[in-house]
Design an enzyme around this catalytic site. Structure first.
Site, short mmCIF file in Angstrom:
data_model
loop_
_atom_site.label_atom_id
_atom_site.label_comp_id
_atom_site.label_asym_id
_atom_site.label_seq_id
_atom_site.Cartn_x
_atom_site.Cartn_y
_atom_site.Cartn_z
N LYS A 17 7.92 -39.17 44.23
CA LYS A 17 8.22 -40.49 43.68
C LYS A 17 8.47 -41.49 44.81
CE LYS A 17 12.54 -41.76 42.32
NZ LYS A 17 13.01 -43.04 42.88
N ASN A 18 9.34 -41.11 45.77
CA ASN A 18 9.77 -42.08 46.77
C ASN A 18 8.72 -42.39 47.82
OD1 ASN A 18 12.08 -42.39 45.35
ND2 ASN A 18 13.32 -41.05 46.65
N ARG B 240 14.41 -49.70 42.06
CA ARG B 240 14.83 -50.03 43.42
C ARG B 240 13.66 -50.44 44.30
NH1 ARG B 240 19.28 -51.66 45.74
NH2 ARG B 240 19.25 -51.37 47.98
N CYS C 99 19.54 -47.07 40.78
CA CYS C 99 20.73 -46.33 40.36
C CYS C 99 21.98 -46.96 40.98
CB CYS C 99 20.62 -44.88 40.80
SG CYS C 99 19.18 -44.05 40.12
N ARG D 154 24.78 -51.59 47.31
CA ARG D 154 23.51 -51.22 47.95
C ARG D 154 22.90 -52.48 48.55
NH1 ARG D 154 20.07 -47.18 44.13
NH2 ARG D 154 19.05 -46.67 46.12
N PRO D 155 23.48 -52.96 49.66
CA PRO D 155 23.00 -54.22 50.25
C PRO D 155 21.60 -54.06 50.85
CG PRO D 155 24.61 -53.20 51.69
CD PRO D 155 24.60 -52.39 50.44
N ILE D 156 20.95 -55.17 51.16
CA ILE D 156 19.63 -55.12 51.83
C ILE D 156 19.66 -55.92 53.13
CG2 ILE D 156 18.38 -54.73 49.65
CD1 ILE D 156 17.44 -57.67 49.86
N ASP D 157 20.85 -55.97 53.73
CA ASP D 157 20.99 -56.75 54.97
C ASP D 157 20.09 -56.24 56.10
OD1 ASP D 157 22.94 -54.53 54.68
OD2 ASP D 157 23.35 -54.98 56.78
N GLN D 158 19.85 -54.94 56.16
CA GLN D 158 19.00 -54.40 57.23
C GLN D 158 17.54 -54.75 57.02
OE1 GLN D 158 20.45 -52.69 60.07
NE2 GLN D 158 22.09 -53.79 59.04
N ASP E 34 19.96 -37.11 47.35
CA ASP E 34 19.30 -37.02 46.04
C ASP E 34 19.36 -35.62 45.45
OD1 ASP E 34 16.66 -39.42 46.77
OD2 ASP E 34 18.77 -39.65 46.25
N ARG F 27 12.21 -41.71 34.96
CA ARG F 27 11.83 -42.55 36.11
C ARG F 27 11.32 -41.70 37.27
NH1 ARG F 27 16.22 -45.72 38.64
NH2 ARG F 27 14.53 -45.93 40.13
C1 EPZ Z 1 16.13 -44.54 49.01
O1 EPZ Z 1 17.02 -45.56 48.55
C2 EPZ Z 1 15.73 -43.74 47.78
N1 EPZ Z 1 15.04 -44.62 46.84
C3 EPZ Z 1 16.95 -43.12 47.14
O2 EPZ Z 1 16.48 -42.26 46.12
C4 EPZ Z 1 17.69 -42.26 48.17
O3 EPZ Z 1 18.90 -41.81 47.58
C5 EPZ Z 1 17.99 -43.08 49.42
O4 EPZ Z 1 16.78 -43.66 49.94
C6 EPZ Z 1 18.58 -42.22 50.53
O5 EPZ Z 1 17.70 -41.18 50.85
C7 EPZ Z 1 13.73 -44.87 47.04
O6 EPZ Z 1 13.14 -44.39 48.00
C8 EPZ Z 1 13.05 -45.73 46.02
P1 EPZ Z 1 18.88 -46.38 51.95
P2 EPZ Z 1 17.42 -46.77 49.56
O7 EPZ Z 1 18.44 -47.75 52.30
O8 EPZ Z 1 16.24 -47.09 50.39
C9 EPZ Z 1 22.95 -48.56 53.07
C10 EPZ Z 1 16.27 -41.36 43.99
O9 EPZ Z 1 17.04 -40.69 43.30
N2 EPZ Z 1 22.13 -49.75 53.33
O10 EPZ Z 1 18.40 -45.22 52.78
O11 EPZ Z 1 18.03 -47.84 48.74
C11 EPZ Z 1 22.95 -48.16 51.59
O12 EPZ Z 1 23.90 -48.91 50.86
C12 EPZ Z 1 16.78 -42.55 44.75
O13 EPZ Z 1 15.05 -41.11 44.14
C13 EPZ Z 1 22.74 -50.88 53.88
O14 EPZ Z 1 23.94 -50.91 54.11
O15 EPZ Z 1 18.53 -46.07 50.43
C14 EPZ Z 1 23.29 -46.68 51.67
O16 EPZ Z 1 24.68 -46.54 51.79
C15 EPZ Z 1 18.26 -42.77 44.49
N3 EPZ Z 1 21.95 -51.97 54.15
C16 EPZ Z 1 22.60 -46.23 52.96
O17 EPZ Z 1 22.37 -47.43 53.72
C17 EPZ Z 1 20.61 -51.98 53.90
O18 EPZ Z 1 19.95 -53.00 54.17
C18 EPZ Z 1 21.26 -45.56 52.75
O19 EPZ Z 1 20.49 -46.38 51.90
C19 EPZ Z 1 20.01 -50.82 53.35
C20 EPZ Z 1 20.79 -49.71 53.08
#
Ligand code: EPZ
Length: 422
Positions: free
Chosen positions: A22-23, A93, A117, A122-126, A308, A400
């Site tokens: 999926k991802n 997402r 979820c 879940r910020p997107i600052d990065q 996950d 999903r």
């Molecule tokens: C992806 O989410 C996956 N989703 C998630 O899978 C998975 O749990 C996650 O990666 C971690 O492996 C998809 O790929 C669609 P991250 P993502 O950015 O990209 C923080 C599932 O069940 N962060 O790696 O949103 C964030 O808050 C789903 O398939 C920032 O602070 O995860 C978290 O604490 C659930 N700023 C950590 O980083 C940012 O700009 C990791 O998040 C981005 C993230």
């Protein structure tokens, strides 16, 4: 709305094939926007997040031809829009990957905020940091993210936190940028590697995916013309591994990549569960005849134990012998499912980012509700392992990310019915 009604207590046995990840798929479909031409993608999972990606692509002006349930041909040559409305982006997402791909090809994007979820903040600052370092102006207000640029220029992007989404989004933006981008502290998940492989197949120049330094040399355009097969789903495979163990069964998972499952296999072996890989590295057999022993997990970015897989591990810990611990190392809060497991007779206490599982001999079926995708999968495993009848509500979350989940489990001997509720 639907629910699954599960008659528990039957050990799972037999063979189950894993679908495409999926991802990976929800990153590769938005990436087709970069291609000024046709491409074919196969081994796509037939799940609702894929349908949403296709809905967005069609609305943007792409032509999509379904060769089969799992193979499509996409032509993004005539895309004529760079806006994606909030009504659809809020449903999942990965909608935010359309920011990186539209910005890369059309130098602008106006995309509604993503859903996904609820694991706390879940910020997107990065993501935004990466786009700005490449020369974009990004505004995020009123539930809409707007990005535009005179032209993206390669740069060094050092992430403050390992982020799958930000790594993927900046990779998408950098693919057609002028010059070279180096992403440091990059995510190394199999789906990050799969996207890089897809983009390179279509004409990109990306090196180092799967390590924490990814080098992207921008190219003028991607012309497509190839077929790409999505990588097998690491998390779907892990879900069936844990279901085999929790039900005291014997299950062979095929069409997987055993290397991607190393952290899960190691933990199951530590608990006294048998895990055998085939020589080709694409099949794994999990069998469990004795009650598993206690263990501890801290979820981490790949190659650590995947977040996950955390709820699924929680089910196994709930019925293992002794006291087990899970520390959630990736998200702020991902233990909402433990309240539902406690309704089934588990004995779990959550303290901040750590949950303590006092193992009980067995669970007893009752109605429970899924609060997110992987929690839903965990509750299904719990229902299969429990004595009596379990009703799992909130199945739309599970659909999903898992293709035909009850059909696959029933082929392994589970007794699950999907029932429409008003
Ligand atoms: C992806 O989410 C996956 N989703 C998630 O899978 C998975 O749990 C996650 O990666 C971690 O492996 C998809 O790929 C669609 P991250 P993502 O950015 O990209 C923080 C599932 O069940 N962060 O790696 O949103 C964030 O808050 C789903 O398939 C920032 O602070 O995860 C978290 O604490 C659930 N700023 C950590 O980083 C940012 O700009 C990791 O998040 C981005 C993230």
């Amino acid at each position: 709305m639907e629910k699954l009604v599960i008659e528990g207590g039957t050990p799972l046995s037999g063979t189950v094939a894993v679908n495409g990840a999926k991802n990976a798929a929800v990153a590769i479909l938005p990436a087709t926007v970069l291609i000024n031409g046709k491409c074919r993608i196969d081994n796509l999972p037939n799940i609702s997040d894929i349908k949403l990606c296709c809905e967005i692509l069609k609305d943007l002006g792409a032509e999509i031809n379904f060769i089969s349930d799992e193979e499509i041909e996409i032509d993004c040559t005539n895309i004529n829009k760079t806006e994606v409305p909030f009504e659809i982006t809020r449903k999942f997402r990965a909608s935010y990957y359309f920011i990186g791909s539209l910005l890369s090809r059309f130098k602008q994007a106006k995309v509604g905020s993503p859903g996904g979820c609820n694991f706390g903040s879940r910020p997107i600052d990065q993501h935004i940091k990466g786009f700005e370092l490449l020369g974009a102006t990004v505004e995020s207000e009123g539930g809409v993210i707007t990005a535009d640029t005179e032209g993206l220029i390669g740069n060094r992007v050092y992430f403050d936190i390992v982020s799958v989404g930000a790594t993927i989004n900046v990779m998408l933006a950098a693919t057609l940028a002028e010059g070279t981008t180096v992403i440091e502290n990059a995510a190394k998940e199999p789906h990050v590697v799969d996207l890089a492989n897809f983009l390179n197949t279509m004409g990109a120049d990306i090196r180092g995916a799967g390590t924490d330094i990814i080098k992207i040399t921008g190219v003028p355009e991607l012309t497509g013309g190839s077929t790409y097969s999505i990588v097998p789903d690491q998390i779907e495979a892990g879900t069936y591994m844990i279901a085999a163990a929790a039900s005291r069964g014997n299950v062979t998972i095929t069409n997987c990549i055993t290397k991607h499952l190393d952290s899960i296999s190691a933990k199951l072996i530590e608990m006294g569960i048998s895990v055998v890989e085939n020589d080709d590295g694409d099949e794994i057999t999990v069998s469990c005849t004795e009650r598993p022993t206690k263990a501890s997990i801290k979820t981490m970015p790949y190659p650590g134990f995947p977040t996950d897989m955390q709820p699924q591990a929680g089910v196994l810990f709930s019925i293992s012998d002794g006291t087990s611990y899970i520390t959630e190392g990736v998200f702020d809060s991902r233990f909402q499912y433990t309240d539902e497991l406690n309704k089934l007779g588990a004995n779990i206490k959550v303290n901040g980012k750590t949950a303590v599982f006092e193992g009980v001999p067995s669970l007893t079926g009752c109605p429970v509700t899924a609060c997110d995708l992987r929690a839903g999968a965990a509750l299904i495993i719990a229902g299969i392992a429990a004595q009596g009848t379990t009703e799992v509500y909130g199945i739309e979350y599970v659909d999903r990310g898992y293709q035909h989940i009850e059909e696959k489990f029933n082929k392994l001997g589970a007794k699950i019915k999907r029932v429409i509720v008003d």
